[in-house]
Design a protein around this motif. Structure first.
Motif, short mmCIF file in Angstrom:
data_model
loop_
_atom_site.label_atom_id
_atom_site.label_comp_id
_atom_site.label_asym_id
_atom_site.label_seq_id
_atom_site.Cartn_x
_atom_site.Cartn_y
_atom_site.Cartn_z
N LYS A 199 -7.40 9.22 -6.55
CA LYS A 199 -7.11 10.47 -5.82
C LYS A 199 -8.37 11.24 -5.58
O LYS A 199 -9.28 11.27 -6.29
N ALA A 223 0.83 -1.20 0.00
CA ALA A 223 0.00 0.00 0.00
C ALA A 223 0.87 1.25 0.00
O ALA A 223 1.84 1.36 0.76
N ALA A 224 0.53 2.20 -0.87
CA ALA A 224 1.27 3.46 -0.95
C ALA A 224 0.89 4.41 0.17
O ALA A 224 1.71 5.22 0.60
N ASP A 225 -0.35 4.33 0.62
CA ASP A 225 -0.83 5.19 1.70
C ASP A 225 -1.96 4.48 2.43
O ASP A 225 -2.25 3.32 2.15
N ASP A 226 -2.59 5.17 3.35
CA ASP A 226 -3.67 4.54 4.12
C ASP A 226 -5.04 5.13 3.78
O ASP A 226 -5.94 5.14 4.61
N SER A 227 -5.21 5.56 2.54
CA SER A 227 -6.49 6.12 2.11
C SER A 227 -7.52 5.01 1.93
O SER A 227 -7.19 3.83 1.82
N THR A 275 -7.06 3.23 -1.47
CA THR A 275 -5.96 2.27 -1.46
C THR A 275 -6.35 1.01 -0.70
O THR A 275 -5.99 -0.10 -1.10
N GLU A 276 -7.10 1.17 0.38
CA GLU A 276 -7.59 0.00 1.13
C GLU A 276 -8.46 -0.88 0.24
O GLU A 276 -8.33 -2.11 0.24
N SER A 296 -1.69 2.26 -5.22
CA SER A 296 -2.39 3.44 -4.72
C SER A 296 -3.76 3.50 -5.35
O SER A 296 -3.95 3.11 -6.49
N VAL A 306 3.88 -1.17 -5.71
CA VAL A 306 3.29 -0.18 -4.82
C VAL A 306 1.93 0.18 -5.36
O VAL A 306 1.79 0.56 -6.51
#
Length: 116
Positions: A116, A26-30, A33-34, A113, A111
């Motif tokens: 946005k 995961a690139a982030d915890d948004s 992305t989840e 994501s 990775v």
């Protein structure tokens, strides 16, 4: 003896099939992305849990979510995520593509994501 040979053959088949599996990070915890990580798991029950956790509809996710700047259909085809695609009612069988089977796959993690 036959049982041991059969068990060894099955173990070899499982290890060969898992050798081509892609590892996603995961690139982030948004939230997006989840959902992408759940989709990438290729396990429908994990995707269902993620959808319930987001309190949204499957149709909305299918139409709006993008993973690594690809819609879910492209993403499923790229990484052969057939089980989750079927669960989300994404038809990936109708498109034709050429895949170079001689190409060696990278062992580096991908990775991931979400939109946005």
């Amino acid at each position: 003896m036959k049982v041991l040979m059969t068990a060894a053959a099955l173990t070899a088949l499982v290890s060969v099939s898992n050798a081509h599996a892609v590892e996603f990070v995961a690139a982030d915890d948004s939230h997006a992305t989840e959902l992408c990580m759940a989709f990438a798991s290729d396990r429908p029950h994990i995707m269902l849990e993620a959808i319930r956790g987001q309190h949204t509809a499957k149709v909305r996710i299918t139409n709006k979510l993008e993973c690594n700047d690809m819609n879910l259909s492209e993403f499923a085809q790229t990484y052969s995520l057939t089980r989750t695609a079927k669960f989300m009612r994404i038809d990936i069988e109708t498109e034709t593509s050429i895949k170079d089977i001689a190409q060696t796959e990278s062992t580096l993690p991908v990775v991931l994501s979400g939109s946005k």
